[in-house]
Design an enzyme around this catalytic site. Structure first.
Site, PDB file in Angstrom:
ATOM      1  N   GLU A  81      -3.073   6.622   2.359  1.00 39.10           N
ATOM      2  CA  GLU A  81      -2.096   6.320   3.416  1.00 39.10           C
ATOM      3  C   GLU A  81      -1.335   7.567   3.881  1.00 39.10           C
ATOM      4  O   GLU A  81      -1.175   8.519   3.126  1.00 39.10           O
ATOM      5  CB  GLU A  81      -1.094   5.264   2.922  1.00 39.10           C
TER       6      GLU A  81
ATOM      7  N   ILE B  33      -3.832   0.738  -2.850  1.00 32.90           N
ATOM      8  CA  ILE B  33      -4.393  -0.612  -3.014  1.00 32.90           C
ATOM      9  C   ILE B  33      -5.813  -0.534  -2.500  1.00 32.90           C
ATOM     10  O   ILE B  33      -6.044  -0.328  -1.302  1.00 32.90           O
ATOM     11  CB  ILE B  33      -3.613  -1.699  -2.239  1.00 32.90           C
ATOM     12  N   ASP B  34      -6.751  -0.668  -3.393  1.00 33.84           N
ATOM     13  CA  ASP B  34      -8.148  -0.708  -3.005  1.00 33.84           C
ATOM     14  C   ASP B  34      -8.507  -2.187  -2.875  1.00 33.84           C
ATOM     15  O   ASP B  34      -8.286  -2.965  -3.815  1.00 33.84           O
ATOM     16  CB  ASP B  34      -9.006  -0.038  -4.079  1.00 33.84           C
TER      17      ASP B  34
ATOM     18  N   ASP C 240     -12.193   5.715  -2.884  1.00 31.34           N
ATOM     19  CA  ASP C 240     -12.811   4.405  -3.091  1.00 31.34           C
ATOM     20  C   ASP C 240     -13.810   4.400  -4.245  1.00 31.34           C
ATOM     21  O   ASP C 240     -14.335   3.329  -4.588  1.00 31.34           O
ATOM     22  CB  ASP C 240     -13.506   3.934  -1.810  1.00 31.34           C
TER      23      ASP C 240
ATOM     24  N   ASP D 194      -6.272   5.626  -4.356  1.00 27.14           N
ATOM     25  CA  ASP D 194      -6.263   4.492  -3.429  1.00 27.14           C
ATOM     26  C   ASP D 194      -5.149   3.576  -3.916  1.00 27.14           C
ATOM     27  O   ASP D 194      -5.267   2.934  -4.965  1.00 27.14           O
ATOM     28  CB  ASP D 194      -7.615   3.767  -3.442  1.00 27.14           C
TER      29      ASP D 194
ATOM     30  N   ASP E 238       0.855  -1.206   0.000  1.00 28.66           N
ATOM     31  CA  ASP E 238       0.000   0.000   0.000  1.00 28.66           C
ATOM     32  C   ASP E 238       0.886   1.249   0.000  1.00 28.66           C
ATOM     33  O   ASP E 238       0.664   2.186  -0.764  1.00 28.66           O
ATOM     34  CB  ASP E 238      -0.899   0.043   1.250  1.00 28.66           C
TER      35      ASP E 238
ATOM     36  N   THR F  66      -7.522  -4.083   0.151  1.00 25.69           N
ATOM     37  CA  THR F  66      -6.313  -4.691   0.736  1.00 25.69           C
ATOM     38  C   THR F  66      -6.607  -6.107   1.253  1.00 25.69           C
ATOM     39  O   THR F  66      -5.741  -6.985   1.185  1.00 25.69           O
ATOM     40  CB  THR F  66      -5.765  -3.801   1.876  1.00 25.69           C
TER      41      THR F  66
END
Ligand SMILES: Nc1ncnc2c1ncn2[C@@H]1O[C@H](COP(=O)(O)O)[C@@H](O)[C@H]1OP(=O)(O)O
Ligand SMILES: [Mg+2]
Ligand SMILES: [Mg+2]
Ligand SMILES: [Mg+2]
Length: 414
Positions: free
Chosen positions: A135, A198-199, A348, A196, A109, A201
């Site tokens: 993040e 990593i959408d 998202d 995002d 991420d 996770t």
């Protein structure tokens, strides 16, 4: 290859890489060169294969006002996807994913966020840079996170080196500040990238679907979106919860406002125009929803589907890959109803929603309102998010509102 797992108070950080030896490269960012960067080369000039000037020339030729940004966005998420694929393969081999028992964040991420932000900064020259991303570096700045930070630094540098597009190397301090480049609040004016890294996770850790989702807001509107889905079959997922055999895997969806939506392979096949399905009878429709029941109320979505007359069981997959699959007609409806109290974030839905709308679909909240991405980092919306084609939307909205009313009535009797 041994897996290293570090547990921090609010996050699970997973690293499973054989760590690379740092190589001599030009430090980033430039200029001026801050003291925390690794001085690996006396040359302070940046060196890239795809320079901003090349990207701008392609933009002028295409007639798409955001073509330069689109090319940069595709390049950025493709680079990040390489890092994610490496980490996911290592995680799967080492079985680390079983330990992910709460909202996880992995080295991937962070690494993905750094690479996307960095690549955009290198390749998009117009105006000030603003990035709204999921993040931040708070956990990585705490005692005990040194080893993880070193792993992320090595992972990012190794990915940049292997890719070969940039002759640059991050120090640990550079990594922390690059993550915090994503702290923008967004809003209704100016341009903001929305990421995002990593959408999904949880899907990533399970070895399932995830997406690197990047969008551009211009004056509060989403004008561009790209979705890299490394584990999604390129042509279709028409087998429920499974892959079509023999299909190439790894899809990159993209859309620019007024220019339609496309899909191409992550390794660079020519883009193909996509459109949502033309089903107008819900009996023939299938619907997507979250794999995780903690992310969407499966009871409510089941009751909506029943009211509509949908016969097929739900297709449950992680992440905004659902928007991509819907946009190319793999299914007809996407239902997302988070549990009470959950606030949706713009990263998202920004990329996924423009991919669907540019493919001819409609994305609204449960009251039928368009999603408003201009309010900062959160989406302020009524109850849930639904997406489908123009033909099915009126009956879908009716079914959604009836089902919500019944659920609320039942709750008030308890
Ligand atoms: N409790 C929750 N309810 C709804 N969505 C959540 C929740 N926790 C995390 N998410 C986010 O939902 C999205 C995944 O949704 P889906 O269920 O469609 O796969 C991700 O953006 C995920 O964050 P993340 O980006 O950290 O994975
Ligand atoms: Mg997360
Ligand atoms: Mg997400
Ligand atoms: Mg995420």
């Amino acid at each position: 290859m041994a897996a290293r797992v570090g547990l921090l108070p609010h996050a699970i950080l997973v690293s499973s890489r054989a760590l690379p030896t740092p190589r001599a490269r030009v430090p980033y960012p430039l200029p001026p060169v801050p003291s925390y960067l690794r001085h690996a080369s006396s040359s302070a000039s940046r060196s890239c294969r795809a320079s901003p000037r090349f990207v701008a020339v392609r933009a002028m030729a295409s007639g798409n006002p955001y073509a330069a940004e689109l090319a940069a966005a595709k390049k950025a998420v493709t680079l990040a996807a390489k890092l994610c694929q490496t980490v996911q393969q290592d995680i799967m081999h080492s079985g680390v994913q079983a330990k992910a028992d709460k909202s996880p964040v992995t080295v991937a991420d962070y690494g993905s966020q750094i690479l996307v932000g960095f690549s955009l900064k290198m390749d998009v020259s117009s105006g000030p840079f603003s990035l709204v991303a999921e993040e931040d570096s708070d956990e990585l700045r705490k005692d005990g996170a040194e080893e993880i930070l070193e792993d992320i630094t090595d992972l990012v540098n190794e990915t940049i080196f292997d890719d070969g597009s940039y002759n640059i190397s991050f120090t640990k301090e550079g990594i922390l500040s690059a993550i915090d480049d994503g702290k923008s609040e967004g809003g209704p004016s100016g341009r903001h990238w929305v990421l995002d890294p990593i959408d999904g996770t949880k899907g990533f850790l399970r070895g399932d679907q995830y997406a690197i989702a990047l969008a551009l807001l211009d004056e509060g509107k989403v004008v561009l979106g790209v979705l890299a889905c490394p584990n999604l079959p390129l042509s279709s997922i028409n087998n429920i919860n499974g892959n079509s055999s023999g299909d190439k895997v790894g899809a990159l969806f993209s859309a620019t406002i007024g220019c339609g939506a496309q899909v191409e392979s992550l390794d660079g096949s020519p883009p193909q125009k996509i459109s949502v399905c033309s089903i107008d009878n819900p009996v023939n429709a299938s619907f997507f929803e979250s794999y995780e029941s903690a992310h969407s109320m499966h009871d409510l979505t089941g009751s909506i589907a029943e009211k509509l007359g949908v016969q097929a069981p739900p297709v449950r997959i992680d992440s905004q890959a659902k928007y991509g699959a819907l946009a190319r007609g793999d299914g007809a409806i996407y239902l997302r109803f988070p549990h009470k109290g959950y606030r949706e974030k713009i990263w998202d839905h920004a990329a996924g929603s423009i991919v669907v709308t540019e493919a001819g679909g409609i994305v609204t909240d449960a009251a039928g309102n368009d999603l408003d991405f201009s309010k900062g980092r959160f989406l302020d919306l009524d109850t849930g998010i639904i997406a489908t084609n123009k033909e099915l939307m009126p009956s879908l909205l009716k079914a959604v509102q009836e089902a919500i009313k019944e659920t609320n009535q039942a709750a008030s009797l308890l």
